[in-house]
Design a protein around this motif. Structure first.
Motif, PDB file in Angstrom:
ATOM      1  N   UNK A  86     -39.083  75.774 -50.836  1.00  0.00           N
ATOM      2  CA  UNK A  86     -39.734  76.251 -52.054  1.00  0.00           C
ATOM      3  C   UNK A  86     -39.289  75.400 -53.240  1.00  0.00           C
ATOM      4  N   UNK A  87     -40.124  75.377 -54.271  1.00  0.00           N
ATOM      5  CA  UNK A  87     -39.792  74.664 -55.493  1.00  0.00           C
ATOM      6  C   UNK A  87     -39.274  75.646 -56.526  1.00  0.00           C
ATOM      7  N   UNK A  88     -38.154  75.315 -57.128  1.00  0.00           N
ATOM      8  CA  UNK A  88     -37.594  76.101 -58.226  1.00  0.00           C
ATOM      9  C   UNK A  88     -38.195  75.583 -59.533  1.00  0.00           C
ATOM     10  N   UNK A  89     -38.802  76.457 -60.314  1.00  0.00           N
ATOM     11  CA  UNK A  89     -39.442  76.069 -61.566  1.00  0.00           C
ATOM     12  C   UNK A  89     -38.622  76.603 -62.743  1.00  0.00           C
ATOM     13  N   UNK A  90     -37.959  75.690 -63.453  1.00  0.00           N
ATOM     14  CA  UNK A  90     -37.127  76.056 -64.604  1.00  0.00           C
ATOM     15  C   UNK A  90     -37.605  75.300 -65.843  1.00  0.00           C
TER      16      UNK A  90
ATOM     17  N   UNK B  44     -37.796  70.730 -61.814  1.00  0.00           N
ATOM     18  CA  UNK B  44     -38.504  71.149 -60.610  1.00  0.00           C
ATOM     19  C   UNK B  44     -37.809  70.621 -59.343  1.00  0.00           C
ATOM     20  N   UNK B  45     -36.695  71.218 -58.919  1.00  0.00           N
ATOM     21  CA  UNK B  45     -36.083  70.814 -57.650  1.00  0.00           C
ATOM     22  C   UNK B  45     -36.675  71.597 -56.468  1.00  0.00           C
ATOM     23  N   UNK B  46     -36.614  70.988 -55.279  1.00  0.00           N
ATOM     24  CA  UNK B  46     -37.034  71.639 -54.043  1.00  0.00           C
ATOM     25  C   UNK B  46     -35.791  72.031 -53.243  1.00  0.00           C
ATOM     26  N   UNK B  47     -35.886  73.188 -52.570  1.00  0.00           N
ATOM     27  CA  UNK B  47     -34.751  73.652 -51.771  1.00  0.00           C
ATOM     28  C   UNK B  47     -35.274  74.501 -50.616  1.00  0.00           C
ATOM     29  N   UNK B  48     -34.399  74.871 -49.702  1.00  0.00           N
ATOM     30  CA  UNK B  48     -34.808  75.735 -48.593  1.00  0.00           C
ATOM     31  C   UNK B  48     -35.058  77.156 -49.114  1.00  0.00           C
ATOM     32  N   UNK B  49     -35.852  77.916 -48.375  1.00  0.00           N
ATOM     33  CA  UNK B  49     -36.190  79.264 -48.824  1.00  0.00           C
ATOM     34  C   UNK B  49     -34.941  80.139 -48.943  1.00  0.00           C
ATOM     35  N   UNK B  50     -33.944  79.891 -48.112  1.00  0.00           N
ATOM     36  CA  UNK B  50     -32.724  80.710 -48.163  1.00  0.00           C
ATOM     37  C   UNK B  50     -31.865  80.402 -49.384  1.00  0.00           C
TER      38      UNK B  50
ATOM     39  N   UNK C 297     -28.909  67.854 -60.853  1.00  0.00           N
ATOM     40  CA  UNK C 297     -29.670  68.093 -59.616  1.00  0.00           C
ATOM     41  C   UNK C 297     -29.149  67.226 -58.473  1.00  0.00           C
ATOM     42  N   UNK C 298     -28.834  65.967 -58.779  1.00  0.00           N
ATOM     43  CA  UNK C 298     -28.365  65.050 -57.730  1.00  0.00           C
ATOM     44  C   UNK C 298     -27.012  65.485 -57.166  1.00  0.00           C
ATOM     45  N   UNK C 299     -26.208  66.186 -57.963  1.00  0.00           N
ATOM     46  CA  UNK C 299     -24.870  66.585 -57.516  1.00  0.00           C
ATOM     47  C   UNK C 299     -24.884  67.845 -56.663  1.00  0.00           C
ATOM     48  N   UNK C 300     -26.004  68.530 -56.605  1.00  0.00           N
ATOM     49  CA  UNK C 300     -26.065  69.785 -55.835  1.00  0.00           C
ATOM     50  C   UNK C 300     -26.632  69.491 -54.443  1.00  0.00           C
ATOM     51  N   UNK C 301     -25.895  69.762 -53.368  1.00  0.00           N
ATOM     52  CA  UNK C 301     -26.370  69.448 -52.018  1.00  0.00           C
ATOM     53  C   UNK C 301     -27.546  70.311 -51.572  1.00  0.00           C
ATOM     54  N   UNK C 302     -27.783  71.408 -52.258  1.00  0.00           N
ATOM     55  CA  UNK C 302     -28.908  72.270 -51.880  1.00  0.00           C
ATOM     56  C   UNK C 302     -30.248  71.723 -52.358  1.00  0.00           C
ATOM     57  N   UNK C 303     -30.222  70.783 -53.307  1.00  0.00           N
ATOM     58  CA  UNK C 303     -31.455  70.178 -53.802  1.00  0.00           C
ATOM     59  C   UNK C 303     -31.894  69.106 -52.817  1.00  0.00           C
ATOM     60  N   UNK C 304     -33.132  69.223 -52.327  1.00  0.00           N
ATOM     61  CA  UNK C 304     -33.633  68.285 -51.325  1.00  0.00           C
ATOM     62  C   UNK C 304     -33.963  66.934 -51.965  1.00  0.00           C
ATOM     63  N   UNK C 305     -33.747  65.882 -51.175  1.00  0.00           N
ATOM     64  CA  UNK C 305     -34.124  64.537 -51.615  1.00  0.00           C
ATOM     65  C   UNK C 305     -35.613  64.281 -51.414  1.00  0.00           C
ATOM     66  N   UNK C 306     -36.174  64.934 -50.388  1.00  0.00           N
ATOM     67  CA  UNK C 306     -37.597  64.766 -50.079  1.00  0.00           C
ATOM     68  C   UNK C 306     -38.185  66.152 -49.778  1.00  0.00           C
ATOM     69  N   UNK C 307     -39.068  66.645 -50.621  1.00  0.00           N
ATOM     70  CA  UNK C 307     -39.642  66.052 -51.827  1.00  0.00           C
ATOM     71  C   UNK C 307     -38.586  65.888 -52.930  1.00  0.00           C
ATOM     72  N   UNK C 308     -38.770  64.847 -53.708  1.00  0.00           N
ATOM     73  CA  UNK C 308     -37.808  64.539 -54.759  1.00  0.00           C
ATOM     74  C   UNK C 308     -37.967  65.522 -55.923  1.00  0.00           C
ATOM     75  N   UNK C 309     -36.873  65.874 -56.574  1.00  0.00           N
ATOM     76  CA  UNK C 309     -36.969  66.752 -57.747  1.00  0.00           C
ATOM     77  C   UNK C 309     -37.640  66.034 -58.918  1.00  0.00           C
ATOM     78  N   UNK C 310     -38.238  66.822 -59.778  1.00  0.00           N
ATOM     79  CA  UNK C 310     -38.930  66.253 -60.943  1.00  0.00           C
ATOM     80  C   UNK C 310     -38.326  66.828 -62.215  1.00  0.00           C
ATOM     81  N   UNK C 311     -38.093  65.937 -63.190  1.00  0.00           N
ATOM     82  CA  UNK C 311     -37.595  66.339 -64.507  1.00  0.00           C
ATOM     83  C   UNK C 311     -38.415  65.592 -65.546  1.00  0.00           C
ATOM     84  N   UNK C 312     -38.947  66.302 -66.547  1.00  0.00           N
ATOM     85  CA  UNK C 312     -39.747  65.638 -67.578  1.00  0.00           C
ATOM     86  C   UNK C 312     -40.040  66.573 -68.731  1.00  0.00           C
ATOM     87  N   UNK C 313     -40.520  65.983 -69.830  1.00  0.00           N
ATOM     88  CA  UNK C 313     -40.891  66.760 -71.009  1.00  0.00           C
ATOM     89  C   UNK C 313     -42.165  67.537 -70.695  1.00  0.00           C
TER      90      UNK C 313
END
Length: 282
Positions: free
Chosen positions: A183-187, A237-243, A208-224
């Motif tokens: 799932x994607x976390x929307x903050x 917008x990082x992606x992570x497992x549903x758990x 985001x890069x320092x947290x191992x729960x954030x997936x590399x693929x799909x890559x997280x998105x950060x922007x204005x």
């Protein structure tokens, strides 16, 4: 109904003729019918168990296996009853006509229940969700705890139990949050117009890069995201497992706020600038 009424005298005539003079022939037929019933019911149970084992071997859904087994058993027993009655020499036409009319009446009375049953079979075949999935339906969210032929039981995050008729699940839009596995976390975080945007973006990407729960693929998105009235809002917008969805959401909110404070980045309060114009005296 008139056709059924016309068959009743025929059945009464047969009963009057045969019950008035019970002989060896009728006794033999009764014993034969009893034997058909005993053997037929045993055969129906054996066939149902064999069908259930076969369905379990091919990993059929429990709800499908249970429904198919019970349906096959019921049909087998009905055929056995018809064979037993036919062995007695009783005319089947009026009996079948009465049973048909009764079945139609029962079907109309249980229309809603039969709709739930049919929906349960569709859910088992189409499998839009499985036990353990987190879903949203008709404004309700919860984890699927059990699936039955007429209804499905959900447990909400605050441990409430929702009994959902299966017809609602097949006739309403359904969201399955678990099926894809991620799932994607929307903050959204607002910073001051005076802050360095490039520095804020690099800081968020580093967290985001320092947290191992954030997936590399799909890559997280950060922007204005937006230039709001009181702040410049960044979408994270990082992606992570549903758990890990909720634990990551809570941790990122706290960690980013603490990091902003440490780096001197301001999360501005809503503010409004009011200009006053002095009027010249007359």
């Amino acid at each position: 109904m008139s056709s059924i009424a016309s068959q009743i005298p025929q059945l009464e005539g047969w009963l009057g003729q045969n019950l008035g003079s019970i002989g060896w022939d009728l006794a033999v037929r009764i014993l034969g019918s009893l034997a058909i019933l005993v053997f037929g019911i045993w055969a129906a149970r054996w066939a149902a168990r064999s069908l259930r084992r076969a369905l379990d071997k091919v990993n059929a859904q429990p709800i499908v296996a249970s429904f198919a087994t019970n349906l096959a058993k019921a049909v087998f027993i009905i055929l056995v009853l018809i064979a037993a009655v036919a062995n007695l020499g009783i005319p089947l036409t009026p009996i079948l006509a009465v049973l048909g009319a009764a079945g139609l009446a029962v079907g109309l009375a249980l229309q809603s229940t039969l709709s739930h049953l049919a929906s349960g079979v569709l859910l088992a075949i189409l499998r839009p969700f499985n036990v353990g999935d987190f879903i949203e339906i008709n404004g309700f969210t919860g984890t699927v705890e059990a699936m039955h032929i007429f209804q499905t039981r959900l447990v909400t995050p605050d441990n409430r139990v929702i009994i959902m008729p299966n017809s609602i699940l097949t006739n309403s839009p359904l969201v399955n949050y678990t099926q894809k596995g991620i799932r994607r976390v929307d903050l959204v975080f607002g910073v001051s117009y005076g802050d360095d945007l490039a520095r804020v973006k690099a800081l968020l990407e580093g967290i985001l890069a320092a947290d191992p729960r954030v997936l590399k693929d799909p890559a997280p998105a950060v922007g204005v995201l937006t230039l709001a009235d009181s702040s410049i809002n960044f979408a994270v917008r990082p992606w992570t497992s549903v758990n890990d969805y909720w634990p990551l959401t809570f941790d990122l909110n706290q960690r980013i706020k603490e990091r902003f404070d440490a780096e001197g980045i301001t999360i501005p309060f809503p503010q409004r600038v009011v200009h006053t114009v002095a009027q010249a005296a007359d």
